[in-house]
Design an enzyme around this catalytic site. Structure first.
Site, mmCIF file in Angstrom:
data_model
loop_
_atom_site.group_PDB
_atom_site.id
_atom_site.type_symbol
_atom_site.label_atom_id
_atom_site.label_comp_id
_atom_site.label_asym_id
_atom_site.label_seq_id
_atom_site.Cartn_x
_atom_site.Cartn_y
_atom_site.Cartn_z
ATOM 1 N N THR A 96 1.037 -1.501 0.034
ATOM 2 C CA THR A 96 0.166 0.233 0.157
ATOM 3 C C THR A 96 1.079 0.993 0.322
ATOM 4 O O THR A 96 2.001 1.460 0.803
ATOM 5 C CB THR A 96 -1.183 -0.100 0.973
ATOM 6 O OG1 THR A 96 -1.596 1.187 1.238
ATOM 7 C CG2 THR A 96 -0.015 -0.423 2.642
ATOM 8 N N ASP A 97 0.359 2.652 -0.426
ATOM 9 C CA ASP A 97 0.712 3.606 -0.393
ATOM 10 C C ASP A 97 0.980 4.076 1.324
ATOM 11 O O ASP A 97 1.834 5.134 1.451
ATOM 12 C CB ASP A 97 -0.280 5.099 -1.745
ATOM 13 C CG ASP A 97 -0.963 4.561 -1.031
ATOM 14 O OD1 ASP A 97 -1.753 4.219 -0.005
ATOM 15 O OD2 ASP A 97 -1.698 5.504 -1.681
ATOM 16 N N GLU A 98 0.121 3.798 1.569
ATOM 17 C CA GLU A 98 -0.073 4.153 3.127
ATOM 18 C C GLU A 98 1.755 4.109 4.132
ATOM 19 O O GLU A 98 1.562 4.477 5.100
ATOM 20 C CB GLU A 98 -0.966 3.396 4.545
ATOM 21 C CG GLU A 98 -2.423 4.179 3.420
ATOM 22 C CD GLU A 98 -3.434 3.458 4.034
ATOM 23 O OE1 GLU A 98 -3.447 3.838 5.400
ATOM 24 O OE2 GLU A 98 -4.646 2.797 3.484
ATOM 25 N N TYR A 124 -1.684 -0.538 10.915
ATOM 26 C CA TYR A 124 -2.263 -0.988 9.448
ATOM 27 C C TYR A 124 -0.532 -0.444 8.941
ATOM 28 O O TYR A 124 -0.099 -2.146 8.408
ATOM 29 C CB TYR A 124 -3.146 -0.571 8.969
ATOM 30 C CG TYR A 124 -3.311 -0.941 7.758
ATOM 31 C CD1 TYR A 124 -3.079 -2.298 6.579
ATOM 32 C CD2 TYR A 124 -3.032 0.307 6.134
ATOM 33 C CE1 TYR A 124 -3.320 -2.434 5.172
ATOM 34 C CE2 TYR A 124 -3.172 -0.314 5.229
ATOM 35 C CZ TYR A 124 -3.679 -1.753 4.981
ATOM 36 O OH TYR A 124 -3.140 -1.814 3.334
ATOM 37 N N LYS A 168 2.364 -3.383 7.352
ATOM 38 C CA LYS A 168 2.070 -3.435 5.719
ATOM 39 C C LYS A 168 4.246 -2.792 5.599
ATOM 40 O O LYS A 168 4.740 -3.397 4.840
ATOM 41 C CB LYS A 168 1.102 -2.808 4.876
ATOM 42 C CG LYS A 168 0.355 -2.962 5.338
ATOM 43 C CD LYS A 168 0.014 -4.490 4.087
ATOM 44 C CE LYS A 168 0.146 -4.361 2.918
ATOM 45 N NZ LYS A 168 -0.622 -5.664 2.536
HETATM 46 P P1 NAD Z 1 -10.071 -7.262 2.138
HETATM 47 O O1 NAD Z 1 -9.605 -7.317 3.845
HETATM 48 O O2 NAD Z 1 -10.670 -6.911 0.817
HETATM 49 O O3 NAD Z 1 -9.020 -8.757 1.620
HETATM 50 C C1 NAD Z 1 -7.860 -9.676 2.778
HETATM 51 C C2 NAD Z 1 -8.260 -10.981 2.667
HETATM 52 O O4 NAD Z 1 -7.291 -11.573 2.751
HETATM 53 C C3 NAD Z 1 -9.653 -11.829 2.940
HETATM 54 O O5 NAD Z 1 -9.926 -12.713 2.174
HETATM 55 C C4 NAD Z 1 -9.166 -12.202 4.376
HETATM 56 O O6 NAD Z 1 -9.750 -13.542 4.322
HETATM 57 C C5 NAD Z 1 -7.976 -13.154 3.772
HETATM 58 N N1 NAD Z 1 -6.552 -12.946 5.172
HETATM 59 C C6 NAD Z 1 -6.776 -12.464 5.842
HETATM 60 N N2 NAD Z 1 -6.047 -13.005 7.120
HETATM 61 C C7 NAD Z 1 -6.172 -14.457 5.988
HETATM 62 C C8 NAD Z 1 -4.864 -15.181 7.031
HETATM 63 N N3 NAD Z 1 -3.830 -14.720 8.762
HETATM 64 N N4 NAD Z 1 -4.384 -16.323 6.243
HETATM 65 C C9 NAD Z 1 -5.351 -16.179 5.132
HETATM 66 N N5 NAD Z 1 -5.717 -15.013 4.575
HETATM 67 C C10 NAD Z 1 -5.952 -13.962 4.824
HETATM 68 O O7 NAD Z 1 -8.484 -6.918 1.709
HETATM 69 P P2 NAD Z 1 -8.215 -5.988 -0.041
HETATM 70 O O8 NAD Z 1 -8.260 -4.032 0.078
HETATM 71 O O9 NAD Z 1 -8.339 -6.968 -0.759
HETATM 72 O O10 NAD Z 1 -6.436 -5.951 -0.153
HETATM 73 C C11 NAD Z 1 -5.326 -6.817 -0.710
HETATM 74 C C12 NAD Z 1 -4.303 -6.288 -0.404
HETATM 75 O O11 NAD Z 1 -4.215 -5.246 -0.860
HETATM 76 C C13 NAD Z 1 -3.387 -6.521 1.132
HETATM 77 O O12 NAD Z 1 -2.444 -6.762 0.862
HETATM 78 C C14 NAD Z 1 -3.686 -5.049 0.873
HETATM 79 O O13 NAD Z 1 -2.373 -4.018 2.195
HETATM 80 C C15 NAD Z 1 -3.575 -4.398 -0.404
HETATM 81 N N6 NAD Z 1 -3.971 -2.815 0.177
HETATM 82 C C16 NAD Z 1 -5.165 -2.753 -0.565
HETATM 83 C C17 NAD Z 1 -5.389 -1.558 -0.558
HETATM 84 C C18 NAD Z 1 -6.956 -0.525 -0.909
HETATM 85 O O14 NAD Z 1 -6.947 0.240 -1.638
HETATM 86 N N7 NAD Z 1 -7.943 -1.512 -0.425
HETATM 87 C C19 NAD Z 1 -4.684 -0.322 -1.123
HETATM 88 C C20 NAD Z 1 -3.643 -0.722 -1.802
HETATM 89 C C21 NAD Z 1 -3.293 -1.944 -1.161
HETATM 90 P P1 TYD Z 2 -10.571 3.649 3.547
HETATM 91 O O1 TYD Z 2 -11.991 3.457 2.521
HETATM 92 O O2 TYD Z 2 -11.181 3.383 5.463
HETATM 93 O O3 TYD Z 2 -9.574 3.703 3.627
HETATM 94 P P2 TYD Z 2 -8.078 4.199 4.388
HETATM 95 O O4 TYD Z 2 -7.776 4.607 5.569
HETATM 96 O O5 TYD Z 2 -6.552 3.222 4.511
HETATM 97 O O6 TYD Z 2 -7.318 5.349 3.192
HETATM 98 O O7 TYD Z 2 -11.138 5.452 4.087
HETATM 99 C C1 TYD Z 2 -10.952 6.551 3.573
HETATM 100 C C2 TYD Z 2 -11.203 7.811 4.126
HETATM 101 O O8 TYD Z 2 -12.390 8.503 4.120
HETATM 102 C C3 TYD Z 2 -10.030 8.115 5.059
HETATM 103 O O9 TYD Z 2 -9.562 9.788 4.996
HETATM 104 C C4 TYD Z 2 -10.830 7.527 6.400
HETATM 105 C C5 TYD Z 2 -12.228 8.211 5.556
HETATM 106 N N1 TYD Z 2 -13.669 7.688 6.198
HETATM 107 C C6 TYD Z 2 -14.352 8.915 7.253
HETATM 108 O O10 TYD Z 2 -14.649 9.444 7.130
HETATM 109 N N2 TYD Z 2 -15.877 8.290 7.052
HETATM 110 C C7 TYD Z 2 -15.870 6.174 7.195
HETATM 111 O O11 TYD Z 2 -17.027 6.129 7.280
HETATM 112 C C8 TYD Z 2 -14.986 5.523 6.982
HETATM 113 C C9 TYD Z 2 -14.187 4.388 6.819
HETATM 114 C C10 TYD Z 2 -13.382 5.996 5.970
#
Ligand code: NAD
Ligand code: TYD
Length: 350
Positions: free
Chosen positions: A131-133, A156, A160
């Site tokens: 992630t970019d975070e 989080y 990461k």
């Molecule tokens: P998500 O929470 O939707 O899915 C995570 C998956 O991992 C789930 O299916 C869960 O069951 C599985 N999981 C969790 N713990 C586990 C374990 N101990 N063993 C096996 N499986 C397990 O997450 P996402 O949003 O799809 O993110 C996927 C990846 O991409 C993550 O690594 C996250 O850090 C990264 N990422 C997400 C975003 C975003 O915007 N959602 C952006 C950048 C990077």
């Molecule tokens: P989120 O979807 O949780 O992603 P991330 O924290 O990984 O960026 O949140 C996106 C943005 O929205 C973040 O600035 C937090 C804000 N947010 C709200 O304002 N209300 C909400 O209920 C949630 C879940 C997030």
């Protein structure tokens, strides 16, 4: 036939990556390993679950013995690692779960690769999805590049960042072929309704308050999830070993502006008078340690591997809202918890 392990394939981004690889690469066999936590849902993959080049394994990456056995049995050619605890608010409540899955789980996978790929490191690949975070927070200006220093703030992002460091350490120390990508916020179908966009869609639909943290001035850089899956495909196939790529949409939105756009789209789609859904916006206490702004510079990916985002945000958001409105059963199963009861029963005792 190449056998590829994709972890976290039942989650939001993972399910899009699994679908893309199963559909576009019949010459690969895709093994989806997922613990099926609250965020994992096999209903995300019903359209491809019967494909002959797909199989599912319910397993926990924190269980080193289980992961080792699987590597021994399956002789994977590559890993694309997405499994993670992914929600910042949950990490504030329970940081340890994030250390266990995101750090220990990643190290378990790296150890299995190190052990089972010995003598063959040049022919195998470990792709870590991040992630970019990890870069921390930006002020009003600037963007994250691949050389920006790590400065995570939430449990989080700290977990990461740690996993990214371990992946690089296994490359530098043991010579394992690794690639890492750091992506901005994703949006699209099958997104668990605890994150901002799907939560807001669900609440607007049900006439519930839409919580906006603080003043809604935080900025995120949103990317269509299928563009992320395509970037992962390109990087997996073309990146040189040890490389890192930033992935982002050049698409920065203040949370409050995004929510207003979403309310406008929902008004139109639900046939509500203009301005009706926006009445649901409710400002709530800010998130602790809330990062002000994320913005990704993806020039390296664009120049070296010719990837660009395909979709304008307004169009992508419109498609996303339509998907949630058309897939009411998916949404109600997820919000009621029914999806878990079903899979708990199916995998009882495993
Ligand atoms: P998500 O929470 O939707 O899915 C995570 C998956 O991992 C789930 O299916 C869960 O069951 C599985 N999981 C969790 N713990 C586990 C374990 N101990 N063993 C096996 N499986 C397990 O997450 P996402 O949003 O799809 O993110 C996927 C990846 O991409 C993550 O690594 C996250 O850090 C990264 N990422 C997400 C975003 C975003 O915007 N959602 C952006 C950048 C990077
Ligand atoms: P989120 O979807 O949780 O992603 P991330 O924290 O990984 O960026 O949140 C996106 C943005 O929205 C973040 O600035 C937090 C804000 N947010 C709200 O304002 N209300 C909400 O209920 C949630 C879940 C997030």
């Amino acid at each position: 036939m190449k056998k590829i392990l994709i972890t976290g394939g039942a989650g939001f981004i993972g399910s899009h990556v699994v679908r893309r690889f199963v559909t576009n690469y019949p010459q690969y066999h895709i093994v989806n390993l997922d613990k099926l936590t609250y965020a994992g849902n096999l209903a995300n993959l019903t359209d491809i679950e019967d494909q002959p080049n797909y199989s599912f394994v319910k397993a926990d990456i924190t269980d080193a013995a289980e992961i080792n056995t699987l590597f021994k049995q399956e002789n994977f050619d590559a890993v694309i690692h997405l499994a993670a605890e992914s929600h910042v608010d949950r990490s504030i409540t329970d940081p340890t779960a994030f250390v266990m899955t995101n750090v220990i789980g990643t190290v378990n996978l790296l150890n299995a690769a190190r052990e089972h790929w010995k003598g063959n490191y040049g022919e195998k690949r470990f792709y870590h999805v991040s992630t970019d975070e990890v870069y921390g927070a930006l002020g009003e200006t600037g963007m994250f590049t691949e050389t920006t220093g790590y400065d995570p703030h939430s449990p989080y992002s700290a977990s990461k960042a740690s996993s990214d460091h371990f992946v690089r350490a296994y490359h530098d120390t043991y010579g394992i072929d690794v690639v890492i990508s750091n992506c901005s916020n994703n949006y699209g179908s099958h997104h668990f309704p605890e994150k901002l966009i799907p939560l807001a869609i669900n609440n607007i639909k049900n006439n519930q308050p839409v919580p906006v943290y603080g003043k809604g001035e935080n900025i995120r850089d949103w990317l269509w999830v299928e563009d992320h899956a395509r970037a992962i495909d390109v990087i997996f196939h073309q990146a040189k070993s040890g490389q890192t790529y930033n992935i982002g949409g050049h698409n920065e939105w203040k949370n409050i502006d995004l929510i207003h756009l979403l309310c406008d789209i929902m008004d139109k789609k639900l046939g509500r008078p203009a301005g009706e859904s926006a009445k649901l916006i409710t400002f709530v206490t800010d998130r602790a340690g809330h990062d002000l702004r994320y913005a990704i510079d993806s020039t390296k990916l664009q120049k070296e591997l010719d990837w660009v985002p395909s979709l304008q945000f307004e169009e992508g958001l419109d498609k996303t809202v339509s998907w949630y409105l058309e897939n009411e059963a998916w949404l109600s199963d997820v919000t009621s918890g029914n999806y878990q009861a079903y899979y708990d029963k199916q995998y009882e005792g495993r």
